[in-house]
Design a protein around this motif. Structure first.
Motif, mmCIF file in Angstrom:
data_model
loop_
_atom_site.group_PDB
_atom_site.id
_atom_site.type_symbol
_atom_site.label_atom_id
_atom_site.label_comp_id
_atom_site.label_asym_id
_atom_site.label_seq_id
_atom_site.Cartn_x
_atom_site.Cartn_y
_atom_site.Cartn_z
ATOM 1 N N UNK C 12 0.740 -1.185 -0.040
ATOM 2 C CA UNK C 12 -0.117 0.073 0.042
ATOM 3 C C UNK C 12 0.987 1.232 0.236
ATOM 4 N N UNK C 13 2.081 1.229 0.594
ATOM 5 C CA UNK C 13 2.987 2.290 0.718
ATOM 6 C C UNK C 13 3.522 2.403 -0.568
ATOM 7 N N UNK C 14 3.804 1.374 -1.306
ATOM 8 C CA UNK C 14 4.591 1.430 -2.552
ATOM 9 C C UNK C 14 3.183 2.173 -3.634
ATOM 10 N N UNK C 15 2.258 1.665 -3.484
ATOM 11 C CA UNK C 15 1.131 2.152 -4.055
ATOM 12 C C UNK C 15 0.583 3.597 -4.024
ATOM 13 N N UNK C 16 1.090 4.075 -2.934
ATOM 14 C CA UNK C 16 0.749 5.357 -2.388
ATOM 15 C C UNK C 16 -0.595 5.380 -1.697
ATOM 16 N N UNK C 20 3.572 7.575 4.219
ATOM 17 C CA UNK C 20 4.806 7.074 5.024
ATOM 18 C C UNK C 20 4.623 7.067 6.605
ATOM 19 N N UNK C 21 3.945 8.309 6.886
ATOM 20 C CA UNK C 21 3.813 8.765 8.623
ATOM 21 C C UNK C 21 2.672 7.711 9.007
ATOM 22 N N UNK C 22 1.604 7.401 8.221
ATOM 23 C CA UNK C 22 0.776 6.138 8.723
ATOM 24 C C UNK C 22 1.308 5.062 8.874
ATOM 25 N N UNK C 23 2.156 4.514 7.886
ATOM 26 C CA UNK C 23 2.852 3.367 7.677
ATOM 27 C C UNK C 23 3.883 3.345 8.968
ATOM 28 N N UNK C 24 4.552 4.338 9.093
ATOM 29 C CA UNK C 24 5.602 4.375 10.135
ATOM 30 C C UNK C 24 4.987 4.039 11.385
ATOM 31 N N UNK E 2 16.367 2.745 13.754
ATOM 32 C CA UNK E 2 15.608 3.707 14.846
ATOM 33 C C UNK E 2 14.334 4.253 13.619
ATOM 34 N N UNK E 3 13.714 5.170 14.237
ATOM 35 C CA UNK E 3 12.610 5.689 13.187
ATOM 36 C C UNK E 3 12.963 6.289 12.188
ATOM 37 N N UNK E 4 14.184 6.897 12.321
ATOM 38 C CA UNK E 4 14.584 7.782 11.071
ATOM 39 C C UNK E 4 14.920 6.890 10.102
ATOM 40 N N UNK E 5 15.471 5.766 10.462
ATOM 41 C CA UNK E 5 16.087 4.760 9.357
ATOM 42 C C UNK E 5 14.558 3.974 8.816
ATOM 43 N N UNK E 10 10.427 3.248 4.202
ATOM 44 C CA UNK E 10 9.303 3.512 3.917
ATOM 45 C C UNK E 10 9.104 4.371 2.557
ATOM 46 N N UNK E 11 9.921 5.445 2.895
ATOM 47 C CA UNK E 11 10.030 6.322 1.818
ATOM 48 C C UNK E 11 10.461 6.031 0.448
ATOM 49 N N UNK E 12 11.566 4.939 0.856
ATOM 50 C CA UNK E 12 12.381 4.163 -0.440
ATOM 51 C C UNK E 12 11.245 3.226 -1.066
ATOM 52 N N UNK E 13 10.323 2.504 -0.382
ATOM 53 C CA UNK E 13 9.461 1.864 -0.676
ATOM 54 C C UNK E 13 8.312 2.592 -1.495
ATOM 55 N N UNK E 14 8.059 3.679 -1.100
ATOM 56 C CA UNK E 14 7.027 4.693 -1.662
ATOM 57 C C UNK E 14 7.631 4.937 -3.085
ATOM 58 N N UNK E 15 9.039 5.357 -3.091
ATOM 59 C CA UNK E 15 9.569 5.822 -4.144
ATOM 60 C C UNK E 15 9.893 4.839 -5.167
ATOM 61 N N UNK E 16 9.694 3.439 -4.769
ATOM 62 C CA UNK E 16 10.012 2.369 -5.825
ATOM 63 C C UNK E 16 11.349 2.090 -5.761
ATOM 64 N N UNK E 17 12.195 2.808 -4.890
ATOM 65 C CA UNK E 17 13.537 2.360 -4.770
ATOM 66 C C UNK E 17 14.012 0.967 -4.032
#
Lengths: 248, 248, 248, 248, 248, 248, 248, 248
Positions: C12-16, C20-24, E2-5, E10-17
């Motif tokens: 779902x994260x990947x698909x947008x 990110x915050x909610x997933x986190x 940690x949270x930042x990591x 998650x942002x990399x997942x979102x970005x498809x990276x």
């Protein structure tokens, strides 16, 4: 490998039928206890003239009967300790020579009454409640070939009762003393006699007697130097060691 | 009578120089341990590859030094346990290879560093005060040829510190856990790993810890089935058994 | 949150569909044990090949039967410990594969007899009264996939009986020793063998045996370095740890 | 009132110088121990041929010296137990016949070396740390007129060392066994010999040895029937009783 | 991780990276305690407002000073327990805010005197010899933000002294009671007040007090239902729990 | 002398019917507890809102019934502890509001269900065998007006089961932890939560658990500072104190 | 040899019928206790005015009946302790004067009700469960000729109930205090009165009360200087000593 | 509110200056101990004629001196217990009436030598090592106004030494018996005399004497009914209670 087998082997060596290396190997790997060791055990048996002993506790009446029957074929005297009434009944119905001592639970087959001890063993109890232990010591010492002088109910709080028996005590070659509660009697007896005293703490008492622990500690700390101690209620052990000493 | 003497005897039998009865008698009376038994002991020595171990407590620095010198002539590795600082000083002045571990009092001569254990041994301590015992376990395990993973200060009241180390624990082939006070750590570690856990109660604590008894009882009653226990503060014993297990 | 849910979330994260915050936040609050931890436990299960174990004591015959039935659907081997005769009868009437061991009270379902241990485990008892504990150790070790060598009634007061079995002992990869009273046997066995010895104090004895405490203390203070100890009468624990060691 | 006084009184009665009532009253009130009892004590003295014994602990060097001096005027042999080095120095400076045994703290004056015991007493120790107790037993037994066979460092974890000495043990008429830690040695020795065994637990050990309690309990629960026990570290008591037995 | 990591991942997942499977694997293997667990710990820290605590016993003066210095950079209040005089001197020379309490050995840095407890904590001692424990409880409770009412020397054998203080007791929200010897005071106080009572056995006494065991047992068996117990001499623990209760 | 009598006396003084000295004397000698003290007790009653509690053990079913009947006329809630099945049957036949809890033996009359505690009390047990104690704590806490969160079978050897419940634990205002065997659970729980933890050792276990002593010692030596302890199996006491704390 | 025999002998000496040496020998060998000692015992009997006492425990109903019958012919008052219901029934059927006290198991024949004590003896119990011990003390003290003031259920957790009885306590000449659990009552009573207090620990309690050990230790460590202690549950002993004191 | 305030209040009531309700309220809230209770304490003081007692242990020489000085202004007799030599020196330099007893550490100021006891108190010790406790009992009994008969070194292993003193024992009104090791003496003395016997276990002994526990248990389990017990080494308590009894 018993003696016959070993002799056989040696004869084969002599005859050249087995070479030295093979014989060496067989001797080296034979269970060593089949040699001198078994003899040693046999030697002990002879020296002791000891009856066979069976602990009835934890066995069924039938099992005790079976064991007793078998032992009676190899040993003149047999001692069964800590048997309850049903066990004793079962044994006595079938084996007419059995004596039963209900206080201690001992069953005795005493066919060879040869005296093996040099002098008398005195078995002393502090109170009537301690007799169940003293009886076990007496029955054991007797079946091992000793004359036993039983002196009961001579606890330290009535010191004159003990002193009345001092000459009987002084005639003994070894003394077994059974006492519960504070366990003080062995110290007083130890001061009266000059022979070894074996102290048996009994589980008689309540509260802070802790099932014989108070008596046990008292005896271990005896201020009489001729006192040694066995386990709580271990009348058998005391009678056994007293017998060994009296044979010396 | 050693093997040579026995061979000699057998050869005399074969040659007819000694007759069978005389030979039989001599074999029967020879001290049995000169046969297979001595070999047995030698076998153990080889199998263990075990360093020589000396307990320094109760010996003077000079005595420890003398013993250490002698042992170093027959053994690559020597371990001295429970040595105080003056003893360590005396030894180190004279024997330069000596390492001293002041917390546990161990002195180690580690000349043969061959790895004999198959995997890693984890040595875990609950608090920093328990390290004096863990160190003894580690020094022992290392000198017996094992790689040791030391994990300290992971007591149960801060469970996340332990969990952070769970992968290191799970990689071990056998785990030694040292804990005083309530001695709870082996149970938790035992639940995390699937290998044998050797629990060492330490005398760390006060009041109702009774110098390690509370920890000892806790460990004996562990609800984890893979835990066995050694004596209070017996880091050496734990390291020793862990080494035996790791060689299997 | 299991792996599927986590994968779902990541997709779902990947698909947008989830930012990110909610997933986190969802990851941070998920019960951590649903991740690696459960896997860890699974891993243990596989590695052990361990039978399911039920403690019958404190459960009704019917409850034990129900639990046994359920476990047999998920596990090849099931071990029930400390079951009395009525419980065993109830189980055996309904589940024909059940073996009952009346001395120890063990009930065993042993359908997968794969050997998992590398060598033999020797299970030794000092007296016939200690066999109820030794049997529990043996039954446990067998159902966990080990070949067991049982050696009974080799107490230290008749040392030659033990020595006769020394070669059987020396062939074992790990030894379990069960003894009550003075608990001396593990020390003697520990000196004979070079492998780990697991000592089990038994509650056999009377008076100052304190229901196994004397034996327990004796074993904890063993002068043989290869001895570790489990709780009084804990044949199961000893068999369990011996099995773990024998698999290494 | 001693015998002379009593004879005197009786003669006055006979002579009519004292009437019956007065005599009756004096006899009734005389301390009874001046009669047979004192004799009894004297009798013991003779029979024992026992040296005078002093416990040095809790006395100043000067006090010990003074007591020793006085006793040497009435007794050929004097034994001082648990003396520290300064006390020993003070005594040896002044009394040249004093032998000092630093391990046990015994000081011995052995002027009458008459052998009073029939056979040999074996004094056995499990480890070198137990020798301080064994030495006290040996010194005591010797000064009481016995030949002593000392056998050290034959603990049960190296059973072959004990077995090598089995013939020396079997020649003894009574055996004293000193052991700390698990206290298992008396059981093994008790199985090897057929004579009485006196077990002395020592305070050697740490942790769950509880200053000799583990050894004490082990010995009280010995499965060998010929074992009796004395207090922890009580080498003197063991040597004393062994001497009494050996005189029988 | 940690949270930042985690956010990064998650942002990399979102970005498809990073693809879902790789992310899944990394999340599954991340140390779980880096997520919610660490937060949990932080939460505790905040909620407690707890000072840092150091056990001085077993540390050198220099070590204590170093630790104290470091802790004072992160925490307003620092409590050092069981420090001896040289340690206290070393600390006070260098850190002027240090208060030393010689009876209990506490050293306190009390910079944030915010009251966090709702009411008063009464700290009661039975005799003047128990004050060393009561003081530790008081110092602890104060530095954790509580007003403490100290009531000393009100042992049960002089019940009127206690009753004179009953109103002060009844005003407390939680009571800590320190007593040695028979440890009876918590029961009497427990009957007078209706709030929780924390009983601290002290090691004060001799003979059958067994270093606080008599008092401990007395308190565990209190007939007052509002009494709970901590370890012998554990004034710190009592003050700590009392503080937790008083914050509720 | 109650308040009416005192008022009467004062009125007689005012009226001149009794002079000051006579009144002074009568007041001085009146039993002091009839004054403020009785009030004090009343005050406690009100403040507690406490149910009446009866210990059934040692009473006949008929006696328990009679007492219960009488108490129900003066108190909304009544708790009977440690009642066996016949007693429960007798009570339930006659008093329909009685709930029976067979594991713990509690009988509860819970007519006033007012919540008096501020938050939740968590009651935790290590194993299913410990629930009989946990149930007593829960029943007590509920009848005293608290919401209880019961968490069972989360022993330390399966730490993830406990961690799964960590959020439920962290929501509690006070936690009761019941554990037998090694008694380690309170330490782990104490590290997870920041509120007071009341540890209840249970008599669950065998051998060296000594009927709960091992668990008791473990809890007294907990390395978590927020743990206090009650007597073995004292679920009632733990529930009672937890209730007092939760009302603060 | 009694006085008459001795007088006879002396008269024979005077008459010349026995010569001095023969008389000397006979006096020296006579059992000394036949002289002053027997008198002494008689003296005690008179002074005590003590009833005969029988411990029923361990005897059959028939045996107790027989003993009671015999004693009633020589003694006005007879006390039988620890008799169960069947024994009491058997005795009461046959001996109509028998009173039975079922709580303590005492059976009393109280025919001579002469008061021998100077003042009152107070017998105090902490809880209703302790009355079985207090009753034994009361029955004993009464049958020995004392007025007894019984004060029950005044345990320390409800101190005002005790204080209400303070004037009754202060009127006593000696106080017996029976308490289980923490055993704190004797200390509080000891502080209220100035006469001797005899403390009786009872086996009432559970868990860490260890069957009265907690109470026993508490009483031995009493901070009240006027307290002495007897064995756990020993109401008879306390009543006996209180009677001796009250006769002074 | 003291008596004057109460009288004042009553006079105001009489005068109409305070109304009945207000007075009632003030009386109800006055601290009860200001009334009869304080008087009670004063009464005790008078009745006892008791010296002031100070425990020197744990106080500096200077503190002891200061306290002694102050007490001597209010009390004729002062007893200081357990003072070491430096304390005694400091006190004797400054207060010339101080007697020092180095064995027990007692310092006595005995200015009022009025005899308050009716008869004699016998203080008996088993061995010379027990005198340090007997001396404390004697010094205490004397300073409380009693004539003391000291009988030393009459342990039970030399029963005739005790019997020689039987008339001195029988003349006593109360007997204190101090014994270590097995603690048997009180039972024997208890059997000889008909008065109360106070037994004091001493810490004399070694090994299984457990610092006086063996003697304590022995005394608690005494088969003599006239024995009560105080704490180990508590000579003061025994002398105190003996004094109370002797005043009756």
């Amino acid at each position: 490998m018993n003696q016959d087998q070993l002799r056989n082997l040696l004869e084969q060596v002599r005859a050249g039928a087995v070479d030295v290396d093979a014989a060496l190997s067989r001797v080296r790997h034979m269970p060593f206890e089949d040699l001198g060791f078994a003899k040693l055990d046999h030697h002990r048996e002879l020296r002791h003239g000891m009856p066979e002993v069976v602990l009835a506790k934890g066995k069924t009446p039938e099992q005790v009967l079976t064991i007793a029957r078998r032992l009676l074929t190899v040993s003149q005297n047999v001692l069964i300790t800590r048997a309850d009434a049903p066990t004793a009944a079962r044994v006595q119905e079938n084996l007419t020579e059995a004596e039963y001592f209900p206080l201690s639970g001992a069953i005795r087959f005493w066919r060879d009454k040869t005296l093996r001890g040099t002098g008398k063993i005195a078995v002393v109890s502090a109170g009537t409640s301690d007799i169940f232990v003293a009886e076990e010591a007496q029955v054991t010492a007797e079946v091992m070939g000793n004359e036993v002088e039983a002196i009961h109910d001579v606890g330290v709080a009535g010191i004159h009762r003990l002193l009345e028996n001092s000459s009987r005590l002084m005639e003994a070659r070894v003394v077994v003393v059974c006492a519960g509660m504070e366990g003080a009697l062995p110290s007083v007896v130890g001061g009266l006699v000059s022979c070894p005293v074996i102290a048996v703490p009994t589980s008689v008492g309540y509260g802070a007697s802790f099932h014989g622990v108070a008596a046990l500690l008292g005896m271990l700390n005896s201020c009489a130097s001729n006192v040694t101690v066995v386990n709580i209620d271990n009348g058998f052990g005391a009678g056994y060691v007293a017998s060994l000493i009296n044979r010396l």
